[in-house]
Design an enzyme around this catalytic site. Sequence first.
Site, PDB file in Angstrom:
ATOM      1  N   CYS A 130       0.703  -1.074  -0.037  1.00 40.53           N
ATOM      2  CA  CYS A 130       0.132   0.061   0.114  1.00 40.53           C
ATOM      3  C   CYS A 130       0.798   1.276  -0.216  1.00 40.53           C
ATOM      4  O   CYS A 130       1.286   1.466   1.192  1.00 40.53           O
ATOM      5  CB  CYS A 130      -0.978   0.148   1.200  1.00 40.53           C
ATOM      6  SG  CYS A 130      -2.054   1.382   1.375  1.00 40.53           S
ATOM      7  N   CYS A 133      -0.525   4.296   1.814  1.00 43.02           N
ATOM      8  CA  CYS A 133      -0.551   4.140   3.234  1.00 43.02           C
ATOM      9  C   CYS A 133       0.820   4.442   3.869  1.00 43.02           C
ATOM     10  O   CYS A 133       1.334   5.087   4.760  1.00 43.02           O
ATOM     11  CB  CYS A 133      -0.906   2.895   3.814  1.00 43.02           C
ATOM     12  SG  CYS A 133      -2.201   2.155   2.895  1.00 43.02           S
ATOM     13  N   ASP A 134       1.872   3.774   3.206  1.00 43.49           N
ATOM     14  CA  ASP A 134       3.189   3.633   3.612  1.00 43.49           C
ATOM     15  C   ASP A 134       4.209   4.550   2.828  1.00 43.49           C
ATOM     16  O   ASP A 134       5.650   4.596   3.202  1.00 43.49           O
ATOM     17  CB  ASP A 134       3.708   2.118   3.662  1.00 43.49           C
ATOM     18  CG  ASP A 134       2.781   1.333   4.326  1.00 43.49           C
ATOM     19  OD1 ASP A 134       2.282   1.876   5.348  1.00 43.49           O
ATOM     20  OD2 ASP A 134       2.820   0.116   4.058  1.00 43.49           O
TER      21      ASP A 134
END
Length: 305
Positions: A130, A133-134
């Site tokens: 992701c 997200c990261d």
Amino acid sequence: MYDTIIIGAGPAGMTAALYAARSNLKVALLERGIYGGQMNNTADIENYPGYAAISGPELAEKMFEPLEKFGVEHLFGQLVKIELDGEVKKVITEDEVLEASTVVLAMGAQHRLLGVPGEETYNSRGVSYCAVCDGAFFRDQDLLVVGGGDSAVEEAIFLTQFAKSVTIVHRRDELRAQKIIQDRAFANEKISFIWDSVVEEIQGDELKVQSVRIRNVKTSQVSEHAFGGVFIYVGLDPMSESVSDLGITDEAGWIETNDLMETKQAGVFAVGDIRKKHLRQITTAVGDGAIAGQQVYNYLLEHTK
Ligand code: FAD
Ligand code: NAP
């Protein structure tokens, strides 16, 4: 007999349960594992409005808390099959048969794994599924993206705002991604490609990823490259096997809905990652859940007149 049974207690299912229960409906939430779904797999969520940063399990807890207050009944079990019997929907689990006027399918999706050595060891320690997200955790690093579809190429472009460089490794010599997305990647100076190649092994020290062994499928030559992070995008699988006989999925298993989260079957709704949609995130999952929770109420009003 429930007004609605919601299957899957990720963010989409929990939000659908909240909205339906606040409409004073008799609601059951069926979950086979831990409440929170995929959120439980991440330590830091930085893109959920209202929180600068929150851990996945903590956000799951916060979404779960109000459900009891509004009378949601929690059921533990795995959906095996749904039978549509006129206005009654039979929800069949491994242990029992439940009945409801409507069902909301919120079973989510699963990232396909590469299945190479090191992938599991370094999951969340340099291996990610992701970028949204990261990505921000990988500032100024050299990153590898695996895959050649829309997700891999779009997310590689996204990662260039943080990374020093992004390399896309693809098993063929042409991308599967849409042309317009390809063109953007080819024009991006931070992105380079390794064609006709697959990841053999992800390596690192006791803390995080350090390098990746890559094999050219045409020459069989193996080379080792230094990378600080590996983002894997080799496809997602919807968790829709248990409803594959309902005629509501596309050929890949994604459930098709309209804007009201209605499927082709009356009284059957679908929300979150299991839907055919473009952005699979917590925010979009809760949005879907809110719409479906409200629409269940509208559906019951129409069908009990
Ligand atoms: P899920 O969260 O997948 O929940 C589905 C639930 O259904 C699960 O609890 C599952 O056990 C249950 N279920 C499945 N099949 C059955 C069955 N047959 N019977 C009963 N129960 C069943 N998104 C963000 O917005 N921000 C982030 O920072 C972020 N980080 C992430 C980090 C990781 C590592 C991962 C994996 C995902 C991340 N995401 C993030 C994506 C986000 O978690 C998902 O988009 C979101 O959880 C989807 O919610 P959902 O409710 O649709 O499905
Ligand atoms: P996808 O389209 O299935 O692409 C997966 C990619 O991974 C393919 O390039 C595939 O290679 C490769 N791959 C699969 N297994 C592999 C393995 N074991 N080792 C190495 N490579 C492997 O998946 P996706 O990109 O996640 O997209 C999923 C769906 O969402 C698609 O329908 C996509 O169009 C859609 N989507 C759309 C948008 C958009 O419209 N903006 C954005 C994201 C996703 P091959 O090409 O050789 O098969």
